[in-house]
Design a protein around this motif. Structure first.
Motif, PDB file in Angstrom:
ATOM      1  N   GLY A  68      71.206 -14.947 -89.483  1.00  0.00           N
ATOM      2  CA  GLY A  68      70.054 -14.433 -88.755  1.00  0.00           C
ATOM      3  C   GLY A  68      70.077 -14.584 -87.249  1.00  0.00           C
ATOM      4  O   GLY A  68      69.127 -14.190 -86.578  1.00  0.00           O
ATOM      5  N   THR A  69      71.134 -15.148 -86.687  1.00  0.00           N
ATOM      6  CA  THR A  69      71.215 -15.265 -85.231  1.00  0.00           C
ATOM      7  C   THR A  69      71.344 -13.876 -84.618  1.00  0.00           C
ATOM      8  O   THR A  69      72.087 -13.039 -85.112  1.00  0.00           O
ATOM      9  CB  THR A  69      72.405 -16.154 -84.824  1.00  0.00           C
ATOM     10  N   ARG A  70      70.595 -13.672 -83.506  1.00  0.00           N
ATOM     11  CA  ARG A  70      70.609 -12.373 -82.830  1.00  0.00           C
ATOM     12  C   ARG A  70      70.882 -12.580 -81.347  1.00  0.00           C
ATOM     13  O   ARG A  70      70.441 -13.563 -80.748  1.00  0.00           O
ATOM     14  CB  ARG A  70      69.269 -11.665 -83.005  1.00  0.00           C
ATOM     15  N   PHE A  71      71.598 -11.615 -80.767  1.00  0.00           N
ATOM     16  CA  PHE A  71      71.884 -11.626 -79.339  1.00  0.00           C
ATOM     17  C   PHE A  71      71.667 -10.233 -78.765  1.00  0.00           C
ATOM     18  O   PHE A  71      72.111  -9.253 -79.348  1.00  0.00           O
ATOM     19  CB  PHE A  71      73.352 -11.997 -79.055  1.00  0.00           C
ATOM     20  N   GLU A  72      71.018 -10.167 -77.617  1.00  0.00           N
ATOM     21  CA  GLU A  72      71.007  -8.964 -76.786  1.00  0.00           C
ATOM     22  C   GLU A  72      71.836  -9.344 -75.568  1.00  0.00           C
ATOM     23  O   GLU A  72      71.533 -10.328 -74.888  1.00  0.00           O
ATOM     24  CB  GLU A  72      69.581  -8.580 -76.383  1.00  0.00           C
ATOM     25  N   GLU A  73      72.892  -8.586 -75.306  1.00  0.00           N
ATOM     26  CA  GLU A  73      73.861  -8.963 -74.283  1.00  0.00           C
ATOM     27  C   GLU A  73      74.024  -7.879 -73.226  1.00  0.00           C
ATOM     28  O   GLU A  73      73.810  -6.700 -73.499  1.00  0.00           O
ATOM     29  CB  GLU A  73      75.229  -9.211 -74.941  1.00  0.00           C
ATOM     30  N   SER A  74      74.430  -8.315 -72.038  1.00  0.00           N
ATOM     31  CA  SER A  74      74.806  -7.405 -70.952  1.00  0.00           C
ATOM     32  C   SER A  74      76.277  -7.622 -70.649  1.00  0.00           C
ATOM     33  O   SER A  74      76.727  -8.769 -70.532  1.00  0.00           O
ATOM     34  CB  SER A  74      74.006  -7.710 -69.676  1.00  0.00           C
ATOM     35  N   VAL A  75      77.002  -6.523 -70.501  1.00  0.00           N
ATOM     36  CA  VAL A  75      78.417  -6.618 -70.133  1.00  0.00           C
ATOM     37  C   VAL A  75      78.494  -6.986 -68.654  1.00  0.00           C
ATOM     38  O   VAL A  75      77.857  -6.358 -67.808  1.00  0.00           O
ATOM     39  CB  VAL A  75      79.153  -5.294 -70.421  1.00  0.00           C
ATOM     40  N   LEU A  76      79.270  -8.015 -68.354  1.00  0.00           N
ATOM     41  CA  LEU A  76      79.458  -8.480 -66.975  1.00  0.00           C
ATOM     42  C   LEU A  76      80.738  -7.929 -66.366  1.00  0.00           C
ATOM     43  O   LEU A  76      80.804  -7.695 -65.160  1.00  0.00           O
ATOM     44  CB  LEU A  76      79.514 -10.008 -66.937  1.00  0.00           C
ATOM     45  N   ALA A  77      81.779  -7.764 -67.183  1.00  0.00           N
ATOM     46  CA  ALA A  77      83.061  -7.264 -66.695  1.00  0.00           C
ATOM     47  C   ALA A  77      83.783  -6.575 -67.840  1.00  0.00           C
ATOM     48  O   ALA A  77      83.828  -7.094 -68.956  1.00  0.00           O
ATOM     49  CB  ALA A  77      83.922  -8.411 -66.153  1.00  0.00           C
ATOM     50  N   ALA A  78      84.333  -5.414 -67.545  1.00  0.00           N
ATOM     51  CA  ALA A  78      85.147  -4.681 -68.513  1.00  0.00           C
ATOM     52  C   ALA A  78      86.282  -4.046 -67.724  1.00  0.00           C
ATOM     53  O   ALA A  78      86.208  -2.889 -67.324  1.00  0.00           O
ATOM     54  CB  ALA A  78      84.317  -3.636 -69.247  1.00  0.00           C
ATOM     55  N   ARG A  79      87.295  -4.859 -67.436  1.00  0.00           N
ATOM     56  CA  ARG A  79      88.459  -4.400 -66.663  1.00  0.00           C
ATOM     57  C   ARG A  79      89.656  -4.302 -67.593  1.00  0.00           C
ATOM     58  O   ARG A  79      90.303  -5.307 -67.904  1.00  0.00           O
ATOM     59  CB  ARG A  79      88.739  -5.367 -65.507  1.00  0.00           C
ATOM     60  N   ALA A  80      89.909  -3.084 -68.055  1.00  0.00           N
ATOM     61  CA  ALA A  80      91.000  -2.855 -69.002  1.00  0.00           C
ATOM     62  C   ALA A  80      92.340  -3.090 -68.329  1.00  0.00           C
ATOM     63  O   ALA A  80      92.517  -2.700 -67.184  1.00  0.00           O
ATOM     64  CB  ALA A  80      90.918  -1.428 -69.539  1.00  0.00           C
ATOM     65  N   PRO A  81      93.295  -3.675 -69.013  1.00  0.00           N
ATOM     66  CA  PRO A  81      93.136  -4.353 -70.300  1.00  0.00           C
ATOM     67  C   PRO A  81      93.073  -5.876 -70.158  1.00  0.00           C
ATOM     68  O   PRO A  81      93.479  -6.588 -71.064  1.00  0.00           O
ATOM     69  CB  PRO A  81      94.420  -3.942 -71.022  1.00  0.00           C
ATOM     70  N   GLU A  82      92.554  -6.384 -69.047  1.00  0.00           N
ATOM     71  CA  GLU A  82      92.633  -7.828 -68.803  1.00  0.00           C
ATOM     72  C   GLU A  82      91.396  -8.642 -69.158  1.00  0.00           C
ATOM     73  O   GLU A  82      91.526  -9.776 -69.623  1.00  0.00           O
ATOM     74  CB  GLU A  82      92.950  -8.111 -67.320  1.00  0.00           C
ATOM     75  N   VAL A  83      90.194  -8.143 -68.893  1.00  0.00           N
ATOM     76  CA  VAL A  83      88.993  -8.981 -69.009  1.00  0.00           C
ATOM     77  C   VAL A  83      87.845  -8.209 -69.643  1.00  0.00           C
ATOM     78  O   VAL A  83      87.566  -7.064 -69.267  1.00  0.00           O
ATOM     79  CB  VAL A  83      88.520  -9.483 -67.620  1.00  0.00           C
ATOM     80  N   TYR A  84      87.184  -8.869 -70.571  1.00  0.00           N
ATOM     81  CA  TYR A  84      85.933  -8.363 -71.129  1.00  0.00           C
ATOM     82  C   TYR A  84      84.980  -9.557 -71.175  1.00  0.00           C
ATOM     83  O   TYR A  84      85.269 -10.573 -71.820  1.00  0.00           O
ATOM     84  CB  TYR A  84      86.144  -7.780 -72.527  1.00  0.00           C
ATOM     85  N   ALA A  85      83.873  -9.475 -70.465  1.00  0.00           N
ATOM     86  CA  ALA A  85      82.927 -10.588 -70.390  1.00  0.00           C
ATOM     87  C   ALA A  85      81.503 -10.064 -70.525  1.00  0.00           C
ATOM     88  O   ALA A  85      81.196  -8.959 -70.090  1.00  0.00           O
ATOM     89  CB  ALA A  85      83.080 -11.333 -69.063  1.00  0.00           C
ATOM     90  N   TYR A  86      80.657 -10.885 -71.115  1.00  0.00           N
ATOM     91  CA  TYR A  86      79.256 -10.521 -71.310  1.00  0.00           C
ATOM     92  C   TYR A  86      78.412 -11.784 -71.308  1.00  0.00           C
ATOM     93  O   TYR A  86      78.913 -12.888 -71.501  1.00  0.00           O
ATOM     94  CB  TYR A  86      79.061  -9.745 -72.619  1.00  0.00           C
ATOM     95  N   ARG A  87      77.124 -11.592 -71.043  1.00  0.00           N
ATOM     96  CA  ARG A  87      76.193 -12.722 -71.109  1.00  0.00           C
ATOM     97  C   ARG A  87      75.131 -12.399 -72.150  1.00  0.00           C
ATOM     98  O   ARG A  87      74.828 -11.235 -72.422  1.00  0.00           O
ATOM     99  CB  ARG A  87      75.552 -12.996 -69.761  1.00  0.00           C
ATOM    100  N   VAL A  88      74.558 -13.440 -72.686  1.00  0.00           N
ATOM    101  CA  VAL A  88      73.445 -13.293 -73.610  1.00  0.00           C
ATOM    102  C   VAL A  88      72.164 -13.283 -72.777  1.00  0.00           C
ATOM    103  O   VAL A  88      71.924 -14.200 -71.993  1.00  0.00           O
ATOM    104  CB  VAL A  88      73.427 -14.441 -74.640  1.00  0.00           C
ATOM    105  N   ASP A  89      71.382 -12.231 -72.933  1.00  0.00           N
ATOM    106  CA  ASP A  89      70.108 -12.112 -72.226  1.00  0.00           C
ATOM    107  C   ASP A  89      68.942 -12.606 -73.072  1.00  0.00           C
ATOM    108  O   ASP A  89      68.025 -13.240 -72.561  1.00  0.00           O
ATOM    109  CB  ASP A  89      69.849 -10.660 -71.827  1.00  0.00           C
ATOM    110  N   VAL A  90      68.982 -12.293 -74.366  1.00  0.00           N
ATOM    111  CA  VAL A  90      67.913 -12.670 -75.289  1.00  0.00           C
ATOM    112  C   VAL A  90      68.563 -13.148 -76.580  1.00  0.00           C
ATOM    113  O   VAL A  90      69.511 -12.524 -77.076  1.00  0.00           O
ATOM    114  CB  VAL A  90      66.982 -11.467 -75.591  1.00  0.00           C
ATOM    115  N   THR A  91      68.053 -14.258 -77.111  1.00  0.00           N
ATOM    116  CA  THR A  91      68.557 -14.776 -78.384  1.00  0.00           C
ATOM    117  C   THR A  91      67.459 -15.544 -79.105  1.00  0.00           C
ATOM    118  O   THR A  91      66.461 -15.939 -78.500  1.00  0.00           O
ATOM    119  CB  THR A  91      69.790 -15.691 -78.195  1.00  0.00           C
ATOM    120  N   ASN A  92      67.678 -15.775 -80.377  1.00  0.00           N
ATOM    121  CA  ASN A  92      66.767 -16.616 -81.147  1.00  0.00           C
ATOM    122  C   ASN A  92      67.366 -18.005 -81.373  1.00  0.00           C
ATOM    123  O   ASN A  92      66.845 -18.778 -82.169  1.00  0.00           O
ATOM    124  CB  ASN A  92      66.398 -15.945 -82.469  1.00  0.00           C
TER     125      ASN A  92
END
Length: 154
Positions: A68-92
C-alpha cells in the motif's frame, strides 16, 4: 494518510542524512537500461517486484508498492544514458520528510554498471528504520536489476 515532503534537488543525493547506495553490473547496454528506467515507466511493475503499478504523470510518475505504499514523484534529471533521478513529493510513508533516488549508469565490461542511491531524511524513527532496512532494500535492488537484465535480454 499522504503528506507532502520537502522539495529537494539532485544535490540532496550527496548530502542526505541517510544514504543507501547499491551497485551491480548488468549485461544490457546503458541505453537499454536508461530506456527501461526513464521511458518505460509502466514496465517497472514487470521487473521490480515491490512495484505493483507505475504510471507517468506530467513531470514525474506515480508509484504504488506492495503493502500500500504510494509515491508521487518529480523527475529531477533524465540524461540519457547516464543519470535518472527523481524525488518523492507526496507519500504515505510515516515520518518521511525528504526523499530522492538516483540511478547512475556507466558502461562496464560490455554491459552496464548500475549504481542506485536512496537519499532520505525524516524523523529519528524514520531514519533508524531506513538504516535497519538496508539489507532488505539492497536485496530488492539486486533482484530488480537481475530481473531487468533478464527482461532486456529476452
Amino acid at each position: 494518510m499522504a503528506h507532502r515532503l520537502r522539495p529537494v534537488g539532485t544535490d540532496f543525493v550527496g548530502t542526505a542524512p541517510v544514504r543507501l547506495v547499491f551497485a551491480r553490473e548488468m549485461a544490457a547496454a546503458p541505453e537499454a537500461v536508461f530506456h527501461a528506467l526513464a521511458e518505460d515507466v509502466p514496465g517497472w511493475a514487470q521487473w521490480f517486484s515491490a512495484v505493483t503499478s507505475a504510471r507517468p504523470t506530467e513531470g514525474g510518475r506515480e508509484i504504488r508498492l506492495r503493502g500500500g505504499t504510494r509515491f508521487e514523484e518529480s523527475v529531477l534529471a533524465a540524461r540519457a544514458p547516464e543519470v535518472y533521478a527523481y524525488r518523492v513529493d507526496v507519500t504515505n510513508v510515516p515520518g518521511a520528510r525528504a526523499w530522492a533516488e538516483e540511478w547512475r549508469l556507466a558502461p562496464a565490461g560490455g554491459g552496464t554498471r548500475v549504481r542506485m542511491a536512496f537519499a532520505l531524511d525524516g524523523t529519528a524513527a524514520f531514519r533508524l528504520v531506513c538504516v535497519l532496512a538496508r539489507p532488505g532494500v539492497g536485496r530488492a535492488f539486486r533482484d530488480a536489476v537481475t530481473a531487468l537484465d533478464r527482461r532486456l535480454a529476452g
